[in-house]
Motif scaffolding. Structure first.
Motif, PDB file in Angstrom:
ATOM      1  N   THR A  56       0.846  -1.201   0.000  1.00  0.00           N
ATOM      2  CA  THR A  56       0.000   0.000   0.000  1.00  0.00           C
ATOM      3  C   THR A  56       0.881   1.251   0.000  1.00  0.00           C
ATOM      4  O   THR A  56       0.646   2.199  -0.764  1.00  0.00           O
ATOM      5  CB  THR A  56      -0.939  -0.021   1.230  1.00  0.00           C
ATOM      6  OG1 THR A  56      -1.729  -1.210   1.171  1.00  0.00           O
ATOM      7  CG2 THR A  56      -1.848   1.193   1.268  1.00  0.00           C
ATOM      8  N   ARG A  57       1.924   1.247   0.817  1.00  0.00           N
ATOM      9  CA  ARG A  57       2.845   2.399   0.856  1.00  0.00           C
ATOM     10  C   ARG A  57       3.576   2.559  -0.480  1.00  0.00           C
ATOM     11  O   ARG A  57       3.690   3.656  -1.006  1.00  0.00           O
ATOM     12  CB  ARG A  57       3.881   2.226   1.971  1.00  0.00           C
ATOM     13  CG  ARG A  57       3.339   2.355   3.366  1.00  0.00           C
ATOM     14  CD  ARG A  57       4.484   2.435   4.369  1.00  0.00           C
ATOM     15  NE  ARG A  57       5.124   3.734   4.305  1.00  0.00           N
ATOM     16  CZ  ARG A  57       4.692   4.804   4.966  1.00  0.00           C
ATOM     17  NH1 ARG A  57       3.650   4.712   5.756  1.00  0.00           N
ATOM     18  NH2 ARG A  57       5.303   5.949   4.851  1.00  0.00           N
ATOM     19  N   ARG A  58       4.060   1.438  -0.991  1.00  0.00           N
ATOM     20  CA  ARG A  58       4.816   1.513  -2.262  1.00  0.00           C
ATOM     21  C   ARG A  58       3.939   2.056  -3.375  1.00  0.00           C
ATOM     22  O   ARG A  58       4.350   2.911  -4.160  1.00  0.00           O
ATOM     23  CB  ARG A  58       5.290   0.109  -2.680  1.00  0.00           C
ATOM     24  CG  ARG A  58       6.544  -0.375  -2.010  1.00  0.00           C
ATOM     25  CD  ARG A  58       7.231  -1.455  -2.864  1.00  0.00           C
ATOM     26  NE  ARG A  58       6.343  -2.517  -3.302  1.00  0.00           N
ATOM     27  CZ  ARG A  58       6.071  -3.607  -2.587  1.00  0.00           C
ATOM     28  NH1 ARG A  58       6.585  -3.769  -1.391  1.00  0.00           N
ATOM     29  NH2 ARG A  58       5.264  -4.533  -3.069  1.00  0.00           N
ATOM     30  N   LEU A  59       2.696   1.574  -3.424  1.00  0.00           N
ATOM     31  CA  LEU A  59       1.821   2.010  -4.515  1.00  0.00           C
ATOM     32  C   LEU A  59       1.464   3.491  -4.363  1.00  0.00           C
ATOM     33  O   LEU A  59       1.438   4.236  -5.351  1.00  0.00           O
ATOM     34  CB  LEU A  59       0.553   1.141  -4.541  1.00  0.00           C
ATOM     35  CG  LEU A  59      -0.437   1.450  -5.659  1.00  0.00           C
ATOM     36  CD1 LEU A  59       0.217   1.383  -7.038  1.00  0.00           C
ATOM     37  CD2 LEU A  59      -1.618   0.476  -5.623  1.00  0.00           C
ATOM     38  N   ALA A  60       1.224   3.925  -3.118  1.00  0.00           N
ATOM     39  CA  ALA A  60       0.917   5.352  -2.911  1.00  0.00           C
ATOM     40  C   ALA A  60       2.112   6.208  -3.351  1.00  0.00           C
ATOM     41  O   ALA A  60       1.935   7.235  -4.029  1.00  0.00           O
ATOM     42  CB  ALA A  60       0.564   5.601  -1.450  1.00  0.00           C
ATOM     43  N   ALA A  61       3.320   5.768  -2.998  1.00  0.00           N
ATOM     44  CA  ALA A  61       4.520   6.517  -3.405  1.00  0.00           C
ATOM     45  C   ALA A  61       4.630   6.539  -4.934  1.00  0.00           C
ATOM     46  O   ALA A  61       4.983   7.560  -5.536  1.00  0.00           O
ATOM     47  CB  ALA A  61       5.767   5.885  -2.788  1.00  0.00           C
ATOM     48  N   LEU A  62       4.293   5.425  -5.545  1.00  0.00           N
ATOM     49  CA  LEU A  62       4.401   5.341  -7.009  1.00  0.00           C
ATOM     50  C   LEU A  62       3.376   6.250  -7.696  1.00  0.00           C
ATOM     51  O   LEU A  62       3.651   6.851  -8.729  1.00  0.00           O
ATOM     52  CB  LEU A  62       4.231   3.874  -7.425  1.00  0.00           C
ATOM     53  CG  LEU A  62       4.573   3.488  -8.857  1.00  0.00           C
ATOM     54  CD1 LEU A  62       5.906   4.048  -9.309  1.00  0.00           C
ATOM     55  CD2 LEU A  62       4.580   1.966  -8.998  1.00  0.00           C
ATOM     56  N   LEU A  63       2.205   6.380  -7.088  1.00  0.00           N
ATOM     57  CA  LEU A  63       1.190   7.272  -7.670  1.00  0.00           C
ATOM     58  C   LEU A  63       1.633   8.728  -7.569  1.00  0.00           C
ATOM     59  O   LEU A  63       1.433   9.520  -8.495  1.00  0.00           O
ATOM     60  CB  LEU A  63      -0.164   7.061  -6.974  1.00  0.00           C
ATOM     61  CG  LEU A  63      -0.835   5.711  -7.271  1.00  0.00           C
ATOM     62  CD1 LEU A  63      -2.032   5.482  -6.353  1.00  0.00           C
ATOM     63  CD2 LEU A  63      -1.271   5.626  -8.733  1.00  0.00           C
ATOM     64  N   LEU A  64       2.272   9.064  -6.445  1.00  0.00           N
ATOM     65  CA  LEU A  64       2.822  10.426  -6.327  1.00  0.00           C
ATOM     66  C   LEU A  64       3.941  10.612  -7.349  1.00  0.00           C
ATOM     67  O   LEU A  64       4.016  11.643  -8.029  1.00  0.00           O
ATOM     68  CB  LEU A  64       3.365  10.664  -4.913  1.00  0.00           C
ATOM     69  CG  LEU A  64       2.328  10.775  -3.793  1.00  0.00           C
ATOM     70  CD1 LEU A  64       3.009  10.770  -2.425  1.00  0.00           C
ATOM     71  CD2 LEU A  64       1.489  12.048  -3.943  1.00  0.00           C
ATOM     72  N   ALA A  65       4.784   9.599  -7.480  1.00  0.00           N
ATOM     73  CA  ALA A  65       5.904   9.684  -8.430  1.00  0.00           C
ATOM     74  C   ALA A  65       5.386   9.817  -9.864  1.00  0.00           C
ATOM     75  O   ALA A  65       5.976  10.510 -10.691  1.00  0.00           O
ATOM     76  CB  ALA A  65       6.787   8.446  -8.309  1.00  0.00           C
ATOM     77  N   ALA A  66       4.259   9.176 -10.143  1.00  0.00           N
ATOM     78  CA  ALA A  66       3.686   9.247 -11.499  1.00  0.00           C
ATOM     79  C   ALA A  66       3.160  10.647 -11.793  1.00  0.00           C
ATOM     80  O   ALA A  66       2.923  10.993 -12.946  1.00  0.00           O
ATOM     81  CB  ALA A  66       2.570   8.217 -11.643  1.00  0.00           C
ATOM     82  N   GLY A  67       2.956  11.442 -10.739  1.00  0.00           N
ATOM     83  CA  GLY A  67       2.556  12.841 -10.983  1.00  0.00           C
ATOM     84  C   GLY A  67       1.274  13.270 -10.300  1.00  0.00           C
ATOM     85  O   GLY A  67       0.826  14.402 -10.502  1.00  0.00           O
ATOM     86  N   LEU A  68       0.633  12.409  -9.494  1.00  0.00           N
ATOM     87  CA  LEU A  68      -0.537  12.898  -8.746  1.00  0.00           C
ATOM     88  C   LEU A  68      -0.023  13.896  -7.703  1.00  0.00           C
ATOM     89  O   LEU A  68       0.939  13.626  -6.990  1.00  0.00           O
ATOM     90  CB  LEU A  68      -1.282  11.738  -8.068  1.00  0.00           C
ATOM     91  CG  LEU A  68      -2.066  10.808  -8.998  1.00  0.00           C
ATOM     92  CD1 LEU A  68      -2.811   9.756  -8.185  1.00  0.00           C
ATOM     93  CD2 LEU A  68      -3.052  11.564  -9.894  1.00  0.00           C
TER      94      LEU A  68
END
Ligand code: TYM
Length: 327
Positions: A56-68
């Motif tokens: 869950t943490r990794r995916l949230a970080a990845l969504l921020l990294a993707a530009g959200l």
């Protein structure tokens, strides 16, 4: 203004299909949207609790990294707004077992299992609760989720008919190209986290060398023409769709350029375009996971914003359905 809502499961790592079909579009059109890591959905199949937390943490970080950007949209974790489970229960009393059993994903995921959880059958009702709780107008998803959004529309319409106009009836939006990205090794099946095909699945965080290798070994056909024809040339068509999304160029334009270039040149261009397409996300990800406190703050802020919308909807729903108010 039309409100967007969408979600993604923290199961396995985010792949190119998720990015093209959904996440890339969320980023482009994120203002005032709500985007959710659906941890409760990830519990419907056997899972490891520690991995759910970390994923869950990794995916949230990845969504921020993707530009959200938390200043422009609301990014949160599904279970942080627990009333979604209350709305699920209420919608369970509107949905029928027959319609849930007919869902393609239920049939696929339950196929061959000796016993399936009640949660797996109920999965689309939880998804409907996600969408309806936030008064969503549009749900940007890949093709495999259209049926669930259609069910959501049916449940909202049935609810409104029974209890009076309470819920916003949403609609799914799918991208014109890339709504169903295929597995590179088996281009008639969709690229997926659950299928065990590591060579056919490009992960958003794959190293550029790995991406290049996977594209170069993608299954094509014995012909040499680069032409978009899903029936006759599924592998080449999948690569053309990926090249189109990654470069923003129309498919006919790409056919004109690569039609007779041979598969080697074409695949090299696809690999290069995909590496560039994913590069910014990869670049930002390491810094974001390295700062867990900042990630926690961003998610807490997202949950607070989501909660405000959810509690107004639940007030309407409780009143419409006749639940006794506490005060
Ligand atoms: P999930 O986590 O399987 O996938 C997230 C998004 O990625 C899309 N997708 C694809 N698009 C194109 N090609 C592919 N090969 C491909 N594979 C996946 C999915 O369509 C999805 O948009 N049930 C949802 C999560 C969810 C949700 C929601 C979505 C829960 N609540 C509310 C929208 C609204 C799911 O499992 O997605």
């Amino acid at each position: 203004m039309s409100r967007q809502f969408s979600g993604i499961q923290p199961t396995g790592d985010m792949h190119l299909g998720n990015f093209v079909g959904a996440v890339g579009r969320w980023v482009q059109d994120q203002d005032d949207g709500l985007f959710c890591v659906v941890d409760l959905h990830a519990m419907t199949l056997p899972y490891d609790p520690a991995e759910l937390t970390a994923g869950t943490r990794r995916l949230a970080a990845l969504l921020l990294a993707a530009g959200l950007d938390p200043d422009r949209c609301t990014l949160f974790v599904q279970s942080h707004v627990p009333v979604v489970t209350e709305l699920t229960w209420i919608l369970n009393c509107v949905a029928t077992v027959g319609e849930l059993r007919r869902m393609t994903q239920f049939k696929e995921k339950g196929h061959g299992q000796e016993s399936v959880s009640a949660g797996l059958l109920d999965y689309p009702v939880l998804m409907a609760a996600d969408i309806l709780l936030y008064d969503s107008d549009e749900v940007p998803v890949g093709e495999d989720q259209i049926q669930h959004v259609e069910l959501t529309r049916d449940l909202a319409t049935r609810f409104n008919h029974r209890f009076g106009d309470t819920l916003v009836v949403p609609k799914a939006t799918v991208p014109p190209v890339g709504a169903r990205i295929k597995d590179l090794q088996n281009p008639t099946a969709k690229m997926s986290k659950s299928v065990d095909s590591p060579q056919g699945t490009i992960l958003v965080l794959d190293d550029p060398k790995v991406i290049t290798k996977k594209v170069k070994s993608a299954v094509t056909d014995s012909d040499t023409a680069v032409r978009f024809d899903v029936e006759q040339k599924p592998g080449v068509s999948n690569l053309l769709a990926l090249l189109s999304v990654a470069t923003g160029r129309a498919i006919p334009d790409l056919e004109a350029e690569y039609g007779t270039s041979g598969y080697g040149t074409f695949k090299a261009a696809v690999a290069e375009a995909l590496v560039e397409y994913l590069r910014p996300t990869r670049g930002r990800y390491e810094a974001l996971v390295a700062d867990p406190a900042e990630l926690t703050r961003s998610l807490a802020r997202g949950a607070t914003k989501a909660e405000a919308i959810a509690s107004a909807t639940m007030d309407r729903v409780r009143s419409a359905t006749g639940l006794l108010p506490t005060t």
